[in-house]
Design an enzyme around this catalytic site. Structure first.
Site, PDB file in Angstrom:
ATOM      1  N   ILE A   1       7.932  10.725 -16.784  1.00 38.62           N
ATOM      2  CA  ILE A   1       9.357  10.412 -16.854  1.00 38.62           C
ATOM      3  C   ILE A   1       9.918  11.179 -18.244  1.00 38.62           C
ATOM      4  O   ILE A   1       9.621  10.706 -19.278  1.00 38.62           O
ATOM      5  CB  ILE A   1       9.935   9.078 -16.768  1.00 38.62           C
ATOM      6  CG1 ILE A   1      11.640   9.021 -16.723  1.00 38.62           C
ATOM      7  CG2 ILE A   1       9.501   8.071 -17.883  1.00 38.62           C
ATOM      8  CD1 ILE A   1      11.911   7.465 -16.333  1.00 38.62           C
ATOM      9  N   SER A   2      10.747  12.050 -17.863  1.00 38.97           N
ATOM     10  CA  SER A   2      11.210  13.080 -19.208  1.00 38.97           C
ATOM     11  C   SER A   2      12.137  12.040 -20.124  1.00 38.97           C
ATOM     12  O   SER A   2      12.696  11.058 -19.933  1.00 38.97           O
ATOM     13  CB  SER A   2      12.224  13.825 -18.779  1.00 38.97           C
ATOM     14  OG  SER A   2      11.401  14.851 -17.848  1.00 38.97           O
TER      15      SER A   2
END
Length: 204
Positions: A57-58
């Site tokens: 997840i960025s």
């Protein structure tokens, strides 16, 4: 940063989060709800987190930056390629209310399930997540989307996406984030803006 409110305040002060509707989306779609339970204590740090299967997840500042470039508006139909945990899909879904919809695409079947569970738990009504077809980029058999967000990197621009959007596309290419906007009456001319200095998992 131990709360979503502190994270949002950090992103605003950093200058990567500015637009009121995107700020509201970050407030509504708490990142902690979209990370694995084992990583929940790190949910509000500005760093990518593993969600398994070689995917992440960025980090929030990168997500905020890309969404600001996207400029999602009420009524937009947006394709979210590399939906992962479902967080960007949910953020976009909140931004395009009322009347808009988001389609998330993910290559990893387990993450499709993961993302679907998260958007359901967040009561997102205007988004779906689909399993991407192997060997195909995007949804070429659907009518064009207004905008496309790609959250995985390519070494070159995937030309297959050109007919799949009408306004603009935001994606990482060779360590830079690019915003490609269509221009001209025929919709085939592009204006590209490069923002260097980023790293993403590869788009396969």
């Amino acid at each position: 940063m131990q709360t979503n409110e502190l994270l949002i305040d950090f992103l605003v002060k950093k200058g990567v989060l500015n637009t009121p509707r995107i700020v509201r989306a970050f407030a509504t779609m708490d990142r902690k709800k979209f990370v694995p339970a084992s990583s929940s204590h790190h949910a509000y740090i500005d760093a990518p987190l593993s969600i398994g299967y070689g995917q992440t997840i960025s980090q929030p500042s990168v997500v905020a930056f890309m969404l600001e470039l996207m400029d999602p508006r009420a009524g937009d139909e947006i394709l979210d390629i590399g939906s992962g945990s479902g967080w960007t899909t949910a953020l976009l879904a909140e931004c395009v209310k009322p009347g808009g919809r988001i389609v998330g695409l993910e290559m990893v079947p387990e993450l499709v399930t993961f993302g679907r569970e998260h958007i359901a738990n967040a009561s997102v009504q205007n988004a779906t997540i689909q399993l991407a077809k192997k060997g195909t980029i995007g949804l070429p058999n659907c009518k064009p989307f207004d905008k496309i967000l790609v959250s995985a990197e390519r070494s070159t621009f995937p030309t297959e996406l050109t007919p799949q959007f009408t306004q603009h596309l935001v994606m990482p290419i060779r360590g830079s984030i690019y915003k490609l906007s269509k221009s001209g009456s025929d919709g085939h001319a592009f204006h590209a803006t490069e923002y260097p200095g980023f790293a993403f998992v590869p788009l396969v």
